[in-house]
Every structure is written in structure tokens, then in C-alpha cells.
Design an enzyme around this catalytic site. Structure first.
Site, PDB file in Angstrom:
ATOM      1  N   SER A 319       0.794  -1.239   0.000  1.00  0.00           N
ATOM      2  CA  SER A 319       0.000   0.000   0.000  1.00  0.00           C
ATOM      3  C   SER A 319       0.826   1.288   0.000  1.00  0.00           C
ATOM      4  CB  SER A 319      -0.921   0.016   1.209  1.00  0.00           C
ATOM      5  OG  SER A 319      -1.751  -1.118   1.180  1.00  0.00           O
ATOM      6  N   HIS A 362     -15.052   0.517   4.015  1.00  0.00           N
ATOM      7  CA  HIS A 362     -14.749   1.832   4.570  1.00  0.00           C
ATOM      8  C   HIS A 362     -15.876   2.828   4.329  1.00  0.00           C
ATOM      9  CE1 HIS A 362     -10.448   0.384   4.460  1.00  0.00           C
ATOM     10  NE2 HIS A 362     -10.490   0.996   5.622  1.00  0.00           N
ATOM     11  N   CYS A 375      -7.508   2.465   1.902  1.00  0.00           N
ATOM     12  CA  CYS A 375      -8.636   1.707   1.323  1.00  0.00           C
ATOM     13  C   CYS A 375      -8.271   1.145  -0.059  1.00  0.00           C
ATOM     14  CB  CYS A 375      -9.868   2.603   1.208  1.00  0.00           C
ATOM     15  SG  CYS A 375     -11.232   1.772   0.376  1.00  0.00           S
TER      16      CYS A 375
HETATM   17 ZN   LIG Z   1     -11.791  -0.014   1.835  1.00  0.00          ZN
END
Ligand SMILES: [Zn+2]
Length: 620
Positions: A319, A362, A375
Site C-alpha cells: 500500500s 470503509h 482503502c
Molecule cells: Zn476499503
């Protein structure tokens, strides 16, 4: 930091001590030859001739940024022999081998390998212990043609280990002799094998000196020719690193017991303050003669202690790489920072389900939320709209897929896959579904080094400006104390608009400072930190943990990347390490640095690229 006269004086003393030591060894021989065996040699004096004796220069020493010593030299005795005396006398040679404790085959091999002429000494044993030296002196007559030479041996005196940064020395290989042809290397010479010892070999080594000795018909030394005929050795130059020994020791301590990498650098000039790869190894094993059993165990260790994970480890960035997707998406105006995506915990695409790490979802996210919460669904969506070509182009703009140019040998450049790559790998059209979704969150065939991720943190901290990361800050002449400072190459990523940098920076602020941010564990209170976590799936066990960022938020003076192999997650494994290192930096190191930056005016500058390629360019 200004050098005191005392300091220079003490180094002069070290150097003259070295010369003195070599002189003493020769003198001892002389006494023996001239007084003890005078009669023997007198009779043969008509057949005298002159032999060239080389004087090894002391190798340059290495200091940290505050001039704390890291690497020094200890004297070490090497046993050499003149092949002349052993021609056709295998029994004598075998006898000698057992006397000095060398494997007979190895001894025969050294003699064969090092042979130049019958009267040029060949090194047969390094790092001879003192007791053996005394025995050799006693049995001098039994073994003619033996010589004792002094050579420097490395001694590591810093608080930190710095194994991968400093690197080790070893006997020159045949391939190296070929590669360094024309630079006065000989079989048996010691040369930098890895790390800075290799990168700066030409700077550290110094130049050999020569002295003439009169020898008899058998090649034995009778007397030295007058001093004025000497060429004194010229000592190697010292390296002043950008490393802070205490910060380095702190980082090493925090990474111990893990397979991990960490690098902390100054985004204002690219100076690396700490760089550690774990597990590491003890450089003392390589000083003197390396035990082959230790070498075998290092090579066989599945944790790869010899690998510098910071510059040579290739990993999916996870990420942390969402920042690249964000740069491409915002700069190409695919999304505005206010554009919203709703995360329901997963995204269906091409008949497959791509999950968010947060299964409950989310909910509705803008860019700031999506960075802070990391996310996946938001970045899947953004990544699809960006497309592979633009994503690969921004990756390369931000200098992925190529080495950073750090001054360490063997750096790797990683892999930014593009359409051409996928066509070659999977066949045309064989790869389209879902490829871009994985890349958008830093998974898939993408590979980066921890140093490249720290470089990204620097570029974001500086809103597009960057410096080539480097470890050597200055080169110093040990006799005069004069320094030449390193001027790093800089670059600027101008294609990305300033307001895009601001948006991404703000997103990174949220990671550490907003509610629900994945990097909240690095919230220091008094200093504002910005960052991005990463948890990278991989086929070899638990996910890797990443954390990259910079501090203080408003005027960054430190940028970082910490990576923990199979650490589970970025927030769990990497964030706590960064927190401890930053705490130490802002509490202990920063105050000293304030004075250091104010009081320093180096006399001249040199570019990073020119020093490692030629010693002639550097004349402090
Ligand atoms: Zn998410």
C-alpha cells in the site's frame, strides 16, 4: 566541524608510527644480516645486487558525520618467501608449511599463484600470531628466504556494526587482478570486496612506496640503500560518512532478530543518516584471515545475512505504492481530491472479487480518507481509470525501475512492469483482467527496494525535489586534515503540479494524525510526522510490513523507510521501529546537528560520481 590541530597531530603520529614499524622490522633483519651473519655474507659480497622492496601504505580510515572513528587499522604481520630458495626443494617447502601452520597444498598454490620472479617475495600466510613470529626468528637459518611484511588490518571501533555499509576486505581474486590491470595490484594483495571498502577502493587504498635493498647472489638482504633513494608510501584518504553512529546503532538494535531493512536520510541533501539490513554479520570475522566454516555458514544461511536488503532486496511495496497511483490519478485529473468512492469491502471486476483489507468496508471515501485508511477499493477504482501506461509512466517519473545511484556496489533497480513486459511474459492479451487493480495497490509483478521507497518519501517531503542518496560526505587527507566535500546530484520531478504534492502530503499527514489513520502509532506529539503504511502479500509466508514518511511535516529534515520481511503488517511491525528511531533522532541527534550545519565551510567540492571512479580527482 572544524578539525583541531591536536586531531591532525594524532593522525600524523599514527602514520609515522606505521612507517616506524615497517622500519623496525627491516632494521631487525639488518642487524641479523650484518652482525649475526656478517661472516657468511661478507664472502659473497662481490655478487651483490639491488632488490626493490615495496612499502604498503596505511589504508584510509572511516569516520561518522561527527568524526567519531568507525574503522581504524591495526598492524598485522604477513609471512612471505623468496621462491628462489625453494626451487626444486619440495621437502623443504612442506617442512615450512607444517612449521608455519599452513596447508601444504595451499602453500604450493600460493607460491604458484604469486610467482613473478625468483627474487620477488610471495605471501604465504597473513595475520601471523606474535608467538610464531618469535619462533620464525629463531629458526631463520633452517628456512632461508623468509620475510616478514607488515600490512594493515581493519579494526571496527564504532558503536554500530554497519556491516553492509562498510563492507569487508579480502585477498584479490584473479578476475579482479584482470579488471584492475594497470593499477599496481598483485596476487596476494588485499582489496575492498563489498560496501564502501569496495566503492571507494581507489580513495582508501593509498599508493605503495618503494625502497631499495642490496641483496646477495642468493637474493638475501644485506643492507638498505640510503633513505634518499626511498619512495615513501602515500597513505590512503579517509572517508567522512553521513552516517550518525548513534542513530545507526539505535536502528540496528531495533531491527535485531528480524529480517528487515531500514534507511533514514536527510531530504535536504540526500545524506543517509542510518542504513541497516538485518540479519547482518560481524566485520571482525573478515579482518585478518576468514575462517572458511564461518563463510560457509554465512552463504548457507536462509536468512541471507550477506544481502543488503536496503539496496539489493526486491519486494512488492504494497500500500505504500498507493501514493504513486494517487500522483497519477490527481495529476492526470482522473480524480479530484474530493471525488468519492464507496468501499463495501470488495470490488467485483472481470468475474473476480478484489478485496479491501477491511472486510466490513470503509464506506464513502475521498482521497484523504482513502490514504489515511489505506482503502483498497478506492485505489482499485482510481487505478483502473489511470490505466497501465500512465501508471507505469508515473512510476518511472518517480524513479522506480532504476537504481537510485547510492554509493554502494551492487544496488538493484527493481521492476516496473508495463504493457511490453506483460506481453512478453504472458502473451499479448493474456494478462488484462485485474492486472492493473493489483498494481494500483502495490501488488503483482512490481518490485522495489527499501531505498527506492525512502527516495519516494524524500521527493514527496520536498514537493518534487530530490538528491541522490549517499553515504560519503567528505574525503579527508589524514596528514593535513583538509577535506573535499561531496556535492550530491539532484533532480526534480517537475511533471507533477505543486498542488498535487500538497494533496498527497496532506493525505500522508492523515495516516499518522487523523482518527483511524494506519500510522497513528508514530504520532510523536511534539513533532508532526507524515507517512504511509504498507502490508504486502507475498507467496513466501506472512505479509511484509512497510512504513515510509518524513518529519517534521512543515520543514522535513528526515525521510525514512522501514521494511520488515514477513512482519505481518506495516502498522504492527514497521511503525513502532520508526517511532523509536525518530524519538531518538529528535531527542538526541538533532541538537548536535544544528551546530554541525552552521559551522561548516568545506574548502572544495567534488561530485559523487567522480570520486569512486578516480582518485586523481580528489586532492584534499
Ligand atoms: Zn476499503
Amino acid at each position: 566541524m572544524a578539525k583541531t590541530g591536536l586531531d591532525i597531530e594524532s593522525r600524523r603520529r599514527v602514520f609515522s608510527w606505521f612507517l616506524g614499524l615497517m622500519f623496525l622490522v627491516l632494521l631487525a633483519r639488518l642487524v641479523q644480516l650484518q652482525i649475526v651473519q656478517h661472516e657468511v655474507y661478507f664472502r659473497q659480497s662481490e655478487k651483490n645486487r639491488v632488490r626493490l622492496v615495496t612499502l604498503e601504505p596505511p589504508r584510509g580510515q572511516i569516520y561518522d558525520r561527527n568524526h567519531r572513528p568507525l574503522v581504524e587499522n591495526l598492524p598485522c604481520y604477513t609471512l612471505a618467501l623468496l621462491p628462489y630458495h625453494y626451487r626444486g626443494k619440495e621437502a623443504l617447502l612442506l617442512n615450512l608449511a607444517s612449521f608455519v601452520g599452513v596447508d601444504p597444498n595451499e602453500l604450493l598454490q600460493s607460491v604458484r599463484k604469486g610467482y613473478r620472479t625468483e627474487f620477488q617475495p610471495v605471501k604465504v600466510r597473513r595475520d601471523v600470531p606474535f608467538e610464531l613470529l618469535a619462533q620464525i626468528q629463531e629458526r631463520w637459518l633452517d628456512f632461508p628466504g623468509l620475510l616478514i611484511e607488515t600490512e594493515p588490518k581493519r579494526s571496527y571501533v564504532g558503536q554500530s556494526r554497519l556491516s553492509h555499509v562498510l563492507g569487508y576486505l579480502g585477498e584479490i581474486a584473479e578476475s579482479e587482478l584482470k579488471a584492475w590491470k594497470g593499477e599496481d595490484y598483485r596476487p596476494g594483495d588485499i582489496i575492498g570486496k563489498t560496501g564502501l571498502e569496495r566503492q571507494y577502493e581507489r580513495v582508501l587504498r593509498g599508493r605503495r612506496g618503494y625502497q631499495y635493498v642490496e641483496v646477495d647472489a642468493l637474493g638475501r638482504e644485506i643492507r638498505m640503500l640510503p633513505m634518499e633513494k626511498w619512495t615513501p608510501p602515500s597513505p590512503g584518504l579517509d572517508l567522512i560518512l553521513s552516517i550518525d553512529d548513534r542513530l545507526q546503532a539505535k536502528l540496528e538494535e531495533l531491527l535485531r532478530g528480524k529480517r528487515a531493512a531500514g534507511v533514514f536520510l536527510d531530504p535536504r541533501n540526500g545524506e543517509i543518516l542510518a542504513l541497516a539490513s538485518s540479519p547482518d554479520y560481524d566485520l571482525h570475522w573478515f579482518a585478518g584471515v576468514l575462517d572458511p566454516a564461518i563463510w560457509d555458514s554465512l552463504v548457507a544461511d536462509p536468512c541471507k545475512p550477506l544481502l543488503n536488503r536496503v539496496t539489493q532486496g526486491l519486494y512488492p511495496p504494497g500500500s505504500t505504492y498507493k501514493l504513486i497511483t494517487a500522483f497519477a490519478g490527481l495529476n492526470e485529473r482522473v480524480f479530484s481530491p474530493e471525488s468519492r468512492v464507496t468501499c463495501g469491502g470488495a470490488l467485483a471486476y472481470g468475474g473476480r472479487t478484489f478485496a479491501c483489507w477491511y472486510a466490513q468496508g470503509h464506506g464513502s471515501q475521498d482521497l484523504y480518507d482513502a490514504i489515511a485508511h489505506s482503502c483498497n477499493v478506492y485505489f482499485y477504482t482510481m487505478g483502473m481509470r489511470v490505466g497501465l501506461d500512465r501508471w507505469a509512466r508515473y512510476s518511472k517519473l518517480l524513479r522506480f525501475g532504476q537504481p537510485t545511484g547510492v554509493d554502494l556496489p551492487g544496488e538493484r533497480g527493481g521492476l516496473v512492469p508495463d504493457a511490453q513486459y506483460f506481453d512478453a511474459r504472458y502473451g499479448k492479451g493474456g494478462w488484462v483482467g485485474g492486472t492493473m487493480l493489483n498494481l494500483a495497490i502495490g501488488q503483482g509483478d512490481l518490485l522495489t527496494t527499501p531505498l527506492q521507497m525512502a527516495q519516494l518519501a524524500m521527493v514527496v517531503a520536498n514537493r518534487g525535489k530530490g538528491y541522490v542518496p549517499h553515504l560519503v560526505r567528505a574525503i579527508e587527507n589524514p596528514l593535513t586534515g583538509r577535506q573535499v566535500a561531496v556535492r550530491p546530484d539532484s533532480f526534480e520531478v517537475r511533471e507533477i503540479r505543486p498542488e498535487v504534492y500538497d494533496i498527497v502530503r496532506e493525505g500522508m499527514w492523515g495516516v499518522v494524525n487523523a482518527p483511524g489513520g494506519t500510522g497513528r502509532g508514530c504520532n510523536l506529539g511534539d513533532v508532526v510526522v507524515a507517512g504511509k503504511t504498507g502490508t504486502a502479500q507475498n507467496p513466501h509466508g506472512d505479509p511484509h510490513g512497510w512504513f515510509i514518511g518524513f518529519a517534521p511535516y512543515d520543514s522535513p529534515e528526515i525521510a525514512f523507510c522501514v521494511f520488515v520481511e514477513n512482519g505481518g503488517s506495516g502498522s504492527g511491525a514497521a511503525v513502532p521501529v520508526v517511532r523509536e528511531v525518530l524519538r531518538f533522532y529528535f531527542d538526541e541527534v538533532r541538537t548536535e546537528r544544528a551546530g554541525e550545519l552552521a559551522g561548516r565551510t568545506p574548502t572544495s567540492f567534488v561530485s559523487l560520481a567522480s570520486i569512486s571512479s578516480s582518485r586523481a580527482e580528489v586532492r584534499p
